[in-house]
Design an enzyme around this catalytic site. Structure first.
Site, PDB file in Angstrom:
ATOM      1  N   GLU A 365       0.584  -1.018   0.198  1.00 37.78           N
ATOM      2  CA  GLU A 365      -0.067  -0.328  -0.105  1.00 37.78           C
ATOM      3  C   GLU A 365       0.890   1.268   0.211  1.00 37.78           C
ATOM      4  OE1 GLU A 365      -3.429  -0.243   0.890  1.00 37.78           O
ATOM      5  OE2 GLU A 365      -3.358  -2.535   0.782  1.00 37.78           O
ATOM      6  N   GLU A 369       8.965   5.157   2.371  1.00 38.36           N
ATOM      7  CA  GLU A 369       9.813   6.382   0.905  1.00 38.36           C
ATOM      8  C   GLU A 369       8.442   6.704   1.174  1.00 38.36           C
ATOM      9  OE1 GLU A 369      10.706   3.249   1.474  1.00 38.36           O
ATOM     10  OE2 GLU A 369      12.658   3.505   2.119  1.00 38.36           O
TER      11      GLU A 369
HETATM   12  C1  LIG Z   1       3.051  -9.667  -0.114  1.00 38.77           C
HETATM   13  C2  LIG Z   1       2.890  -8.378  -0.812  1.00 38.77           C
HETATM   14  C3  LIG Z   1       1.704  -8.547  -1.458  1.00 38.77           C
HETATM   15  C4  LIG Z   1       1.404  -6.645  -1.455  1.00 38.77           C
HETATM   16  N1  LIG Z   1      -0.003  -6.460  -2.249  1.00 38.77           N
HETATM   17  C5  LIG Z   1      -0.445  -5.776  -3.056  1.00 38.77           C
HETATM   18  C6  LIG Z   1      -2.372  -6.853  -4.027  1.00 38.77           C
HETATM   19  O1  LIG Z   1      -3.628  -6.660  -3.187  1.00 38.77           O
HETATM   20  N2  LIG Z   1      -2.120  -4.916  -5.092  1.00 38.77           N
HETATM   21  C7  LIG Z   1      -1.321  -4.729  -5.522  1.00 38.77           C
HETATM   22  O2  LIG Z   1      -1.824  -3.676  -6.673  1.00 38.77           O
HETATM   23  N3  LIG Z   1       0.412  -4.557  -5.008  1.00 38.77           N
HETATM   24  C8  LIG Z   1       0.120  -5.357  -4.122  1.00 38.77           C
HETATM   25  N4  LIG Z   1       1.631  -5.081  -3.806  1.00 38.77           N
HETATM   26  C9  LIG Z   1       2.173  -4.427  -4.160  1.00 38.77           C
HETATM   27  C10 LIG Z   1       2.676  -3.892  -3.157  1.00 38.77           C
HETATM   28  O3  LIG Z   1       2.006  -2.665  -2.925  1.00 38.77           O
HETATM   29  C11 LIG Z   1       4.264  -3.134  -3.731  1.00 38.77           C
HETATM   30  O4  LIG Z   1       5.240  -3.860  -3.650  1.00 38.77           O
HETATM   31  C12 LIG Z   1       4.443  -1.566  -3.297  1.00 38.77           C
HETATM   32  O5  LIG Z   1       3.724  -0.850  -3.437  1.00 38.77           O
HETATM   33  C13 LIG Z   1       6.303  -1.659  -4.037  1.00 38.77           C
HETATM   34  O6  LIG Z   1       6.136  -1.472  -4.827  1.00 38.77           O
HETATM   35  P1  LIG Z   1       7.901  -2.399  -5.884  1.00 38.77           P
HETATM   36  O7  LIG Z   1       7.798  -4.096  -5.449  1.00 38.77           O
HETATM   37  O8  LIG Z   1       7.822  -1.954  -7.197  1.00 38.77           O
HETATM   38  O9  LIG Z   1       8.927  -1.489  -5.598  1.00 38.77           O
HETATM   39  P2  LIG Z   1       9.746  -0.385  -5.701  1.00 38.77           P
HETATM   40  O10 LIG Z   1       8.359   0.946  -6.861  1.00 38.77           O
HETATM   41  O11 LIG Z   1      10.375  -1.112  -6.933  1.00 38.77           O
HETATM   42  O12 LIG Z   1      10.296   0.099  -5.289  1.00 38.77           O
HETATM   43  C14 LIG Z   1      11.440  -0.582  -4.460  1.00 38.77           C
HETATM   44  C15 LIG Z   1      12.563   0.586  -3.765  1.00 38.77           C
HETATM   45  O13 LIG Z   1      12.824   2.022  -3.780  1.00 38.77           O
HETATM   46  C16 LIG Z   1      11.921   3.051  -3.446  1.00 38.77           C
HETATM   47  N5  LIG Z   1      11.511   4.464  -4.103  1.00 38.77           N
HETATM   48  C17 LIG Z   1      10.314   3.953  -5.502  1.00 38.77           C
HETATM   49  N6  LIG Z   1      10.181   4.911  -5.631  1.00 38.77           N
HETATM   50  C18 LIG Z   1      10.804   6.076  -4.962  1.00 38.77           C
HETATM   51  C19 LIG Z   1      10.577   7.740  -4.500  1.00 38.77           C
HETATM   52  N7  LIG Z   1       9.965   8.285  -5.537  1.00 38.77           N
HETATM   53  N8  LIG Z   1      11.619   8.052  -3.365  1.00 38.77           N
HETATM   54  C20 LIG Z   1      11.677   7.440  -2.925  1.00 38.77           C
HETATM   55  N9  LIG Z   1      12.249   6.126  -2.371  1.00 38.77           N
HETATM   56  C21 LIG Z   1      11.515   5.431  -3.914  1.00 38.77           C
HETATM   57  C22 LIG Z   1      10.753   1.945  -3.052  1.00 38.77           C
HETATM   58  O14 LIG Z   1      10.723   2.622  -1.630  1.00 38.77           O
HETATM   59  C23 LIG Z   1      11.285   0.745  -2.395  1.00 38.77           C
HETATM   60  O15 LIG Z   1      12.530   1.225  -1.239  1.00 38.77           O
HETATM   61  C24 LIG Z   1       1.719  -6.411  -2.438  1.00 38.77           C
HETATM   62  C25 LIG Z   1       3.363  -6.621  -2.276  1.00 38.77           C
HETATM   63  C26 LIG Z   1       3.560  -8.045  -1.611  1.00 38.77           C
HETATM   64  C27 LIG Z   1       4.791  -8.147  -0.824  1.00 38.77           C
END
Ligand SMILES: Cc1cc2nc3c(=O)[nH]c(=O)nc-3n(C[C@H](O)[C@H](O)[C@H](O)COP(=O)(O)OP(=O)(O)OC[C@H]3O[C@@H](n4cnc5c(N)ncnc54)[C@H](O)[C@@H]3O)c2cc1C
Length: 384
Positions: A365, A369
Site C-alpha cells: 500500500e 519512503e
Molecule cells: C505480500 C504483498 C502483497 C501485496 N498486495 C498487493 C495487492 O493486493 N495489490 C497490489 O496492487 N499490490 C500489492 N502489493 C504490491 C505493493 O504495493 C508494492 O510491492 C509496493 O507498492 C512497492 O512497489 P515495488 O515492490 O514495485 O517497489 P519499487 O517501487 O520498485 O520500490 C523499490 C524501492 O525504491 C523506493 N522508491 C521507489 N520510488 C521512490 C521514490 N519516488 N522516492 C523514494 N523512494 C522510492 C521504494 O520505497 C523501495 O524502497 C503487494 C506486495 C506484497 C509484497
C-alpha cells in the site's frame, strides 16, 4: 476530544479477540509453514460479519466505522497477521465499488464477500509499476460494448483464490495529463484469458495468498467499469486513504501482540535466580515498546476517525499513521525477539512469526519512503 471507546466498541474488540484466540492461534503456525489459505477460518469469520465489517448494511455488511474496523484489524493481527489479513482483505478493492460503483455492481459483488462465498482483490501493481502507479500498462480497450484487457498484475493479495478483482487499467493512453488515462474495471476470475500464478516463499504473512495475474484478451462487459472512465487514478488515491489507515491498524496489532508475548515471557523466564523482567534493561525495553505502540495506536485511531469525519487532513494522517506504525511494528517485534533470547529465534514462539510478518507493513500500500513523499507533498502544497 473523546478518548474512550464506547461499550459497543469494547465488546467488538473483545469478541474478535476471543475468536482469534480460539480459532486462529492454535493453527497459525501450521498455516504459516504450509503457506495455505485458511478457507474454513475465513468462512467462520464471515459468519461473525468480519469479512464485510465495513460494508454498508444494505449490502449485508455490519456498517462498522473505520475506527471499529481498525479495532477488528488490531485484534486479529495481534494474534496472527497472516490469517488476519485473509479475513480483513477478503473484500480488498470493494472500497472502489462502495464509493463509485453502480447499484447493480454493489448488489452483485458485495453480499457474496460478506457471506464468505467469494473473495476479491485490488489489482494495481505490475512487474514494472510499483511505487509509480502512473506507469501501469495493463490496457483495456473498448470493442463494441466490451472491454478487452491485456497485461500482467504483480503481488496481488488473494490473486489465486479470488473470484473477482478491481483492476487498474490504462484506458486512455493519450490523456492530457499523466493521471487521467486510467480506469478501474471489475474482472471476474472465470473469464476466458484470465489466469493467476501463486507466489510462494514469502518472508511473512504466508497464509495470505499472493499471486501474479495474467490478462490475455480478457473480455468483460462495459458495465464492469467502476465509476467514471479516466478517473481510476483519483479514485485510487481515496482508496489509499482508507486502506493505509487499515495497514496502520495491522501494524498496531502486530506491535500489540509482540508486547503481550514479550511481557509474558519476561515474567516467566528466569536467569541469575530471578525473572528477566526484574532487570532494568528488560523493563526499559518493555516500557519503550508499550509507549511506541500506544503512540502508533493514537495516530492510527485519529486517521481512522478522519476517514469517517474528514476535515481535510486525511491523506497526510493516513500516510503518517502507516509510516509511523509500521516502523513501530518492526522495531517492537525486533525487541520482542530479543527479550525471548534464543527461544525467539525459532518458531516455537509467536514472536518469530510476528517479526517476519511486521516487515510487509513497511512495503505494501505504498512503501515508507512513498508515505514520506506524500506527507511532505501535503505539507508543502496544503500547509497541513
Ligand atoms: C505480500 C504483498 C502483497 C501485496 N498486495 C498487493 C495487492 O493486493 N495489490 C497490489 O496492487 N499490490 C500489492 N502489493 C504490491 C505493493 O504495493 C508494492 O510491492 C509496493 O507498492 C512497492 O512497489 P515495488 O515492490 O514495485 O517497489 P519499487 O517501487 O520498485 O520500490 C523499490 C524501492 O525504491 C523506493 N522508491 C521507489 N520510488 C521512490 C521514490 N519516488 N522516492 C523514494 N523512494 C522510492 C521504494 O520505497 C523501495 O524502497 C503487494 C506486495 C506484497 C509484497
Amino acid at each position: 476530544m473523546e478518548y474512550n471507546l464506547t461499550d459497543e466498541q469494547r465488546a467488538i474488540r473483545d469478541e474478535v479477540r476471543r475468536f482469534a484466540e480460539n480459532e486462529i492461534a492454535p493453527v497459525a503456525s501450521e498455516y504459516d509453514e504450509s503457506e495455505t489459505y485458511p478457507y474454513e477460518i475465513v468462512q467462520k469469520a464471515a459468519e461473525m460479519g468480519l469479512t464485510g465489517a465495513h460494508f454498508p448494511v444494505e449490502y449485508g455488511g455490519v456498517g462498522y466505522t473505520s475506527l471499529e474496523n481498525a479495532l477488528v484489524t488490531e485484534e486479529l493481527f495481534a494474534v496472527d497477521p497472516g490469517i488476519g489479513l485473509c479475513i480483513t482483505s477478503a473484500g480488498f478493492g470493494a472500497e472502489a465499488i462502495i464509493n463509485f460503483g453502480t447499484d447493480e455492481q454493489k448488489e452483485r459483488f458485495l453480499p457474496p464477500i460478506v457471506d464468505g462465498e467469494s473473495v476479491m482483490g485490488a489489482a494495481i501493481s505490475e512487474p514494472q509499476a510499483g511505487s509509480d502507479v502512473t506507469s501501469v500498462r495493463t490496457s483495456a480497450e473498448k470493442d463494441g460494448d466490451e472491454w478487452v484487457i491485456n497485461g500482467n498484475k504483480m503481488w496481488i493479495t488473494n490473486g489465486s483464490v479470488g473470484d473477482y478483482f478491481v483492476v487498474l487499467c490504462q484506458t486512455d493512453p493519450d490523456a492530457d495529463d499523466r493521471y487521467s488515462g486510467f480506469s478501474q474495471i471489475i474482472v471476474e476470475a472465470d473469464r476466458d484469458g484470465f489466469s493467476a500464478e501463486k507466489i510462494t516463499g514469502k518472508m511473512g504473512i504466508r497464509a495470505s495468498d499472493t499471486a501474479e495475474l495474467i490478462f490475455d484478451d480478457v473480455r468483460v462487459p462495459e458495465s464492469n467499469l467502476v465509476g467514471t472512465r479516466g478517473m481510476g487514478f483519483l479514485q485510487l488515491m481515496q482508496f489509499f486513504d482508507e486502506t493505509r489507515t487499515s495497514v496502520a491498524a495491522q501494524a498496531v496489532g502486530i506491535a500489540k501482540g509482540a508486547c503481550e508475548q514479550a511481557l509474558e515471557y519476561a515474567e516467566e523466564r528466569e536467569q541469575f535466580g530471578r525473572s528477566i523482567g526484574e532487570f532494568q534493561a528488560i523493563q526499559h525495553k518493555l516500557a519503550e515498546m508499550h509507549t511506541a505502540t500506544e503512540a502508533a495506536r493514537q495516530l492510527t485511531y485519529k486517521s481512522a476517525w478522519s476517514v469517517d469525519n474528514d476535515e481535510g487532513q486525511l491523506t497526510a494522517l493516513a500516510s503518517m499513521a502507516k509510516e509511523f506504525a509500521s516502523d513501530v511494528a518492526t522495531d517492537v517485534t525486533d525487541e520482542a525477539v530479543q527479550i525471548h533470547g534464543g527461544a525467539g529465534f525459532v518458531n516455537d514462539h509467536d514472536v518469530e512469526r510476528l517479526y517476519r510478518d511486521a516487515k510487509i507493513t513497511q512495503i505494501y500500500e505504498g512503501t515508507s519512503e512513498i508515505q514520506k513523499n506524500v506527507i511532505a507533498r501535503e505539507l508543502l502544497d496544503k500547509g497541513i
